[in-house]
Design an enzyme around this catalytic site. Structure first.
Site, PDB file in Angstrom:
ATOM      1  CG  ASP A  29     -35.781  -2.593 -36.680  1.00 19.97           C
ATOM      2  OD1 ASP A  29     -36.609  -3.614 -36.120  1.00 19.97           O
ATOM      3  OD2 ASP A  29     -34.758  -2.977 -37.095  1.00 19.97           O
ATOM      4  CG  ASP A  30     -32.074   0.338 -33.942  1.00 23.54           C
ATOM      5  OD1 ASP A  30     -31.740  -0.792 -34.045  1.00 23.54           O
ATOM      6  OD2 ASP A  30     -32.137   1.157 -34.529  1.00 23.54           O
ATOM      7  NE  ARG A  83     -27.531   1.713 -31.835  1.00 21.80           N
ATOM      8  CZ  ARG A  83     -28.315   0.727 -32.458  1.00 21.80           C
ATOM      9  NH1 ARG A  83     -27.619   0.211 -33.499  1.00 21.80           N
ATOM     10  NH2 ARG A  83     -29.488   0.623 -32.117  1.00 21.80           N
ATOM     11  CD  GLU A 110     -32.716  -0.436 -37.703  1.00 19.03           C
ATOM     12  OE1 GLU A 110     -33.882  -0.743 -38.390  1.00 19.03           O
ATOM     13  OE2 GLU A 110     -32.245  -1.008 -36.799  1.00 19.03           O
ATOM     14  CG  ASP A 111     -28.571   0.881 -36.537  1.00 19.98           C
ATOM     15  OD1 ASP A 111     -29.446   0.302 -35.799  1.00 19.98           O
ATOM     16  OD2 ASP A 111     -27.841   0.177 -37.173  1.00 19.98           O
ATOM     17  CE  LYS A 152     -31.777  -3.497 -39.264  1.00 20.22           C
ATOM     18  NZ  LYS A 152     -32.400  -4.182 -38.205  1.00 20.22           N
ATOM     19  CG  ASN A 164     -30.949  -9.464 -35.943  1.00 19.62           C
ATOM     20  OD1 ASN A 164     -31.644  -8.552 -36.475  1.00 19.62           O
ATOM     21  ND2 ASN A 164     -29.785  -9.332 -35.885  1.00 19.62           N
ATOM     22  CG  ASN A 169     -26.235  -7.137 -33.647  1.00 16.46           C
ATOM     23  OD1 ASN A 169     -26.022  -8.458 -33.541  1.00 16.46           O
ATOM     24  ND2 ASN A 169     -27.451  -6.878 -33.679  1.00 16.46           N
ATOM     25  CE1 TYR A 213     -30.141  -6.381 -40.433  1.00 16.34           C
ATOM     26  CE2 TYR A 213     -30.266  -8.603 -39.437  1.00 16.34           C
ATOM     27  CZ  TYR A 213     -30.437  -7.334 -39.357  1.00 16.34           C
ATOM     28  OH  TYR A 213     -31.260  -6.812 -38.168  1.00 16.34           O
TER      29      TYR A 213
HETATM   30  N1  LIG Z   1     -30.180  -8.053 -31.770  1.00 11.22           N
HETATM   31  C1  LIG Z   1     -30.899  -6.937 -32.265  1.00 11.22           C
HETATM   32  O1  LIG Z   1     -31.820  -7.257 -33.090  1.00 11.22           O
HETATM   33  C2  LIG Z   1     -30.575  -5.774 -32.049  1.00 11.22           C
HETATM   34  C3  LIG Z   1     -29.386  -5.364 -31.242  1.00 11.22           C
HETATM   35  N2  LIG Z   1     -29.045  -4.053 -30.901  1.00 11.22           N
HETATM   36  C4  LIG Z   1     -27.936  -3.909 -30.480  1.00 11.22           C
HETATM   37  O2  LIG Z   1     -27.919  -3.209 -29.082  1.00 11.22           O
HETATM   38  C5  LIG Z   1     -26.913  -2.325 -28.849  1.00 11.22           C
HETATM   39  C6  LIG Z   1     -27.268  -1.226 -28.130  1.00 11.22           C
HETATM   40  O3  LIG Z   1     -28.183  -0.624 -29.036  1.00 11.22           O
HETATM   41  P1  LIG Z   1     -28.982   0.825 -28.645  1.00 11.22           P
HETATM   42  O4  LIG Z   1     -29.568   0.719 -27.301  1.00 11.22           O
HETATM   43  O5  LIG Z   1     -29.460   1.331 -29.666  1.00 11.22           O
HETATM   44  O6  LIG Z   1     -27.479   1.926 -28.248  1.00 11.22           O
HETATM   45  P2  LIG Z   1     -27.554   3.000 -27.523  1.00 11.22           P
HETATM   46  O7  LIG Z   1     -26.253   3.693 -27.752  1.00 11.22           O
HETATM   47  O8  LIG Z   1     -28.614   3.721 -27.268  1.00 11.22           O
HETATM   48  O9  LIG Z   1     -27.447   2.461 -25.775  1.00 11.22           O
HETATM   49  C7  LIG Z   1     -26.235   1.643 -25.366  1.00 11.22           C
HETATM   50  C8  LIG Z   1     -26.453   1.512 -24.140  1.00 11.22           C
HETATM   51  O10 LIG Z   1     -25.306   0.887 -23.424  1.00 11.22           O
HETATM   52  C9  LIG Z   1     -24.593   1.731 -22.462  1.00 11.22           C
HETATM   53  N3  LIG Z   1     -23.189   1.227 -22.314  1.00 11.22           N
HETATM   54  C10 LIG Z   1     -22.091   1.729 -23.130  1.00 11.22           C
HETATM   55  N4  LIG Z   1     -20.979   1.179 -22.666  1.00 11.22           N
HETATM   56  C11 LIG Z   1     -21.506   0.314 -21.666  1.00 11.22           C
HETATM   57  C12 LIG Z   1     -20.830  -0.569 -20.530  1.00 11.22           C
HETATM   58  N5  LIG Z   1     -19.293  -0.685 -20.679  1.00 11.22           N
HETATM   59  N6  LIG Z   1     -21.384  -1.138 -19.736  1.00 11.22           N
HETATM   60  C13 LIG Z   1     -22.630  -0.878 -19.481  1.00 11.22           C
HETATM   61  N7  LIG Z   1     -23.453  -0.146 -20.125  1.00 11.22           N
HETATM   62  C14 LIG Z   1     -22.884   0.536 -21.188  1.00 11.22           C
HETATM   63  C15 LIG Z   1     -24.966   3.037 -22.775  1.00 11.22           C
HETATM   64  O11 LIG Z   1     -24.586   3.982 -21.603  1.00 11.22           O
HETATM   65  P3  LIG Z   1     -24.524   5.495 -21.940  1.00 11.22           P
HETATM   66  O12 LIG Z   1     -25.370   5.827 -22.765  1.00 11.22           O
HETATM   67  O13 LIG Z   1     -24.363   6.116 -20.418  1.00 11.22           O
HETATM   68  O14 LIG Z   1     -23.270   5.589 -22.691  1.00 11.22           O
HETATM   69  C16 LIG Z   1     -26.272   3.096 -23.174  1.00 11.22           C
HETATM   70  O15 LIG Z   1     -27.230   2.895 -22.073  1.00 11.22           O
HETATM   71  C17 LIG Z   1     -26.226  -2.091 -29.998  1.00 11.22           C
HETATM   72  O16 LIG Z   1     -24.897  -2.974 -30.062  1.00 11.22           O
HETATM   73  C18 LIG Z   1     -27.123  -2.984 -31.307  1.00 11.22           C
HETATM   74  O17 LIG Z   1     -26.368  -3.754 -32.154  1.00 11.22           O
HETATM   75  C19 LIG Z   1     -29.881  -2.995 -31.324  1.00 11.22           C
HETATM   76  C20 LIG Z   1     -31.081  -3.426 -32.038  1.00 11.22           C
HETATM   77  C21 LIG Z   1     -31.373  -4.704 -32.413  1.00 11.22           C
HETATM   78  C1  LIG Z   2     -29.904  -5.615 -35.351  1.00 15.07           C
HETATM   79  C2  LIG Z   2     -30.035  -3.983 -35.331  1.00 15.07           C
HETATM   80  O1  LIG Z   2     -31.091  -3.390 -35.601  1.00 15.07           O
HETATM   81  C3  LIG Z   2     -28.727  -3.503 -34.471  1.00 15.07           C
HETATM   82  O2  LIG Z   2     -28.029  -4.090 -34.099  1.00 15.07           O
HETATM   83  O3  LIG Z   2     -29.002  -2.252 -34.556  1.00 15.07           O
HETATM   84 MG   LIG Z   3     -30.477  -1.245 -35.688  1.00 15.38          MG
END
Ligand SMILES: NC(=O)C1=CN([C@@H]2O[C@H](COP(=O)(O)OP(=O)(O)OC[C@H]3O[C@@H](n4cnc5c(N)ncnc54)[C@H](OP(=O)(O)O)[C@@H]3O)[C@@H](O)[C@H]2O)C=CC1
Ligand SMILES: CC(=O)C(=O)O
Ligand SMILES: [Mg+2]
Length: 540
Positions: A259-260, A147, A236-237, A165, A443, A399, A94
């Site tokens: 899940d996200d 994504r 997911e993603d 997953k 996570n 991540n 993972y």
């Molecule tokens: N730890 C965990 O369990 C999890 C972690 N994550 C992580 O969270 C991250 C985001 O996921 P997710 O929200 O689904 O992705 P999205 O693509 O939906 O969202 C990303 C967000 O970040 C913004 N963004 C991009 N670049 C910048 C920057 N330089 N400064 C500030 N904001 C920025 C984007 O803005 P805009 O849309 O305007 O480009 C958008 O609002 C991923 O890396 C994922 O791996 C996700 C799920 C679980």
């Molecule tokens: C952990 C997870 O779901 C993500 O980074 O998208």
């Molecule tokens: Mg995810």
């Protein structure tokens, strides 16, 4: 052992294959004599060999490839190996290694796993799903690869995520592997590098319009309902905007969750419950600032608001305590680019393009990174948080590793050891001036396998946020005072199965309370869950 397979067909069937652990009697009965070396081994011995072979691999990706092949050869042995050291293997099958595997997917590909459902088959998805040989699928984890972690659009390469997953459903929460189906919904990709890669395995076309995508998803959802009526769809993603829109459409319609959005919201709230035990304050008194306002950011914000409401705040007051900052700066009412899900968090404030300025203006107690962009929690950002708070809560959740907003070392160094820190990946322990700090890993793997088990056990018809709040509390409450004193916000990964069992039981109880179960409530939910748990042993 129930199978009519014999000879090589049996040795090639991962569910029933035991390799060198087939007894002499079974070898006779199943026409295996001569097809295996003479030694009859125990599962323990086979595990030892796998661990030895893994020790010869030069890097994490090679270990990933080895384990993927093992899962194709012998499912029992694969899960027995993972069970020897969940902490070690979570990061191989993972996050973060699965990220490298997805980047390389077309290059390291050996054998199909799960289903590839592509837009070429539009109009025929019911027929396509009939090709899956298992009748009673209970969870489909589906991605468009839109994504993948913080790696962007990876198209069909994203298949590593549904596979990984679902392996965690079994490795963490002991869900029977047979009832799980990874699906890659191939709608093309806008990733030019992949479109130009001769080894790319997906449809070589650009992604469709939103309307076309939604119609395709609707056909998929309908086909799943018909072919697997008890199945929950785990999204997911997906690209963030698709994820939010489709969850809103389906969450009260079918058995599904994202899940996200929901799993990440839940694990973050769990981490915050414990962070606030350390800083001796309550959630309703916090001010939260996000970097990133996509599916994870909005999902976590909504879940924190719900958790604040449980502590007595109104929805409006809860949301007023939460602000988000994205690629275009602080979300505030003069912004014209905000989606309906973002608007409730656009509070009256000075427009800001600089995160440090926003921190100084809003004075957050908690900073959460879900921006996908590594290094965005700079020294100045962490120092600004530390000036405002004795114990700033800093969660760098993006991540894989290189995309984390800061490393554990940076968080502790720039906060002079005061940060209460968690990241999406597991960083190593940090020692500064002789003092050692234990970073936590926030996570969603602490949540989705357990909730998945609860869904399977109850045949939940919907999976609303309430279940994820319960899962957050259940996960948080398993951390002992002694562990909290070390800065641990989550149960130890070595005990992830035990922790997931407890969280699954509590989540299932909540599903019954909310009248969402499609099975009769048993006398003991604990016993029901235990009776369903998969054990990686050779039976019969
Ligand atoms: N730890 C965990 O369990 C999890 C972690 N994550 C992580 O969270 C991250 C985001 O996921 P997710 O929200 O689904 O992705 P999205 O693509 O939906 O969202 C990303 C967000 O970040 C913004 N963004 C991009 N670049 C910048 C920057 N330089 N400064 C500030 N904001 C920025 C984007 O803005 P805009 O849309 O305007 O480009 C958008 O609002 C991923 O890396 C994922 O791996 C996700 C799920 C679980
Ligand atoms: C952990 C997870 O779901 C993500 O980074 O998208
Ligand atoms: Mg995810």
């Amino acid at each position: 052992m129930e199978t009519n397979l014999t000879g090589f067909a049996l040795l090639e069937d991962p569910k029933h294959n035991r390799g060198t652990a087939f007894s002499r009697e079974k070898r006779q009965e199943k026409h295996l004599i001569g097809l295996l070396p003479p030694a009859v081994e125990t599962l323990e011995n086979q595990v030892k060999r796998c661990l030895f072979q893994l020790s010869k691999k030069n890097n994490d990706l090679e270990q990933y490839i080895y384990l993927a092949q093992l899962a194709d050869d012998n499912q029992t042995l694969f899960y027995a190996v993972l069970a020897t050291d969940p902490e070690r293997f979570l990061k191989i099958v993972y996050d973060p290694t699965v990220g490298t595997a997805c980047l390389e997917f077309g290059h390291i590909y050996r054998k199909p796993k799960g289903m590839y459902v592509s837009m070429e088959q539009k109009g025929k998805l019911r027929e396509v799903l009939k090709n899956w040989p298992v009748e009673d699928v209970r969870v489909i984890c589906v991605s468009t690869g839109g994504r993948i972690l913080g790696l962007g659009d990876l198209g069909t390469n994203g298949m590593g995520i549904p596979i990984g997953k679902l392996q965690l459903y079994t490795a963490c929460a002991a869900v029977q592997p047979d009832v799980l189906l990874p699906v890659l919904l191939d709608c093309g990709t806008d990733n030019e590098k992949l479109l130009g890669d001769p080894l790319y395995l997906g449809l070589k076309q650009k992604r469709p319009s939103t309307d076309e995508l939604d119609a395709f998803v609707q056909e998929f959802v309908d086909a799943v309902q018909e072919r697997f009526p008890k199945c929950c769809i785990h999204f997911e993603d997906w690209k963030g905007t698709d994820a939010i829109r489709l969850l809103a459409r389906y969450v009260n319609q079918i058995s599904c969750y994202n899940d996200d959005i929901q799993g990440t919201g839940s694990v973050t709230v769990a981490g915050l419950y414990n962070a606030l035990k350390i800083s001796k304050s309550s959630l309703k008194d916090q001010r939260v600032l996000f970097l990133g306002a996509g599916s994870a950011g909005i999902g976590i914000a909504n879940m924190i608001a719900s958790a604040m409401k449980l502590e007595g705040l109104s929805e409006k007051d809860a949301r007023a305590r939460i602000s988000l900052f994205d690629v275009n700066g602080l979300l505030e009412p003069s912004r014209k680019d905000l989606s309906p899900d973002q608007q409730p968090y656009a509070h009256t404030a000075k427009p800001a393009k600089d995160l440090v300025a926003a921190i100084n203006e809003l004075k957050p107690t908690i900073l959460i990174g879900v921006s996908t962009v590594g290094g965005t929690f700079t020294k100045q950002v962490i120092e600004a948080m530390s000036k405002l708070n004795d114990r700033p809560v800093i969660f760098a959740l993006s991540n894989p590793t290189e995309h984390a907003e800061c490393t554990a070392e940076e968080a502790y160094k720039f906060s002079k050891g005061n940060a209460i820190f968690a990241a999406g990946v597991q960083f190593d322990r940090v020692t500064i001036d002789g003092k050692s700090y234990e970073p936590s890993q926030a996570n969603n793997f602490y949540i989705f396998p357990a909730v998945g088990m609860a869904i399977v056990a109850t045949e939940a018809k919907h999976v609303p946020d309430e279940i994820f709040i319960t899962a957050a509390r259940a996960t948080a409450d398993q951390v002992t005072d002694e562990q909290l004193a070390k800065g641990m916000l989550f149960p130890p990964q070595t005990d992830v199965q035990k922790a997931s069992h407890v969280t699954a039981v509590k989540s299932a109880e909540r599903i019954f309370e909310l009248n969402l179960a499609r099975v009769e409530k048993p006398k003991s939910i604990d016993k029901l869950i235990t009776s369903l748990e998969y054990k990686p042993i050779y039976e019969g």
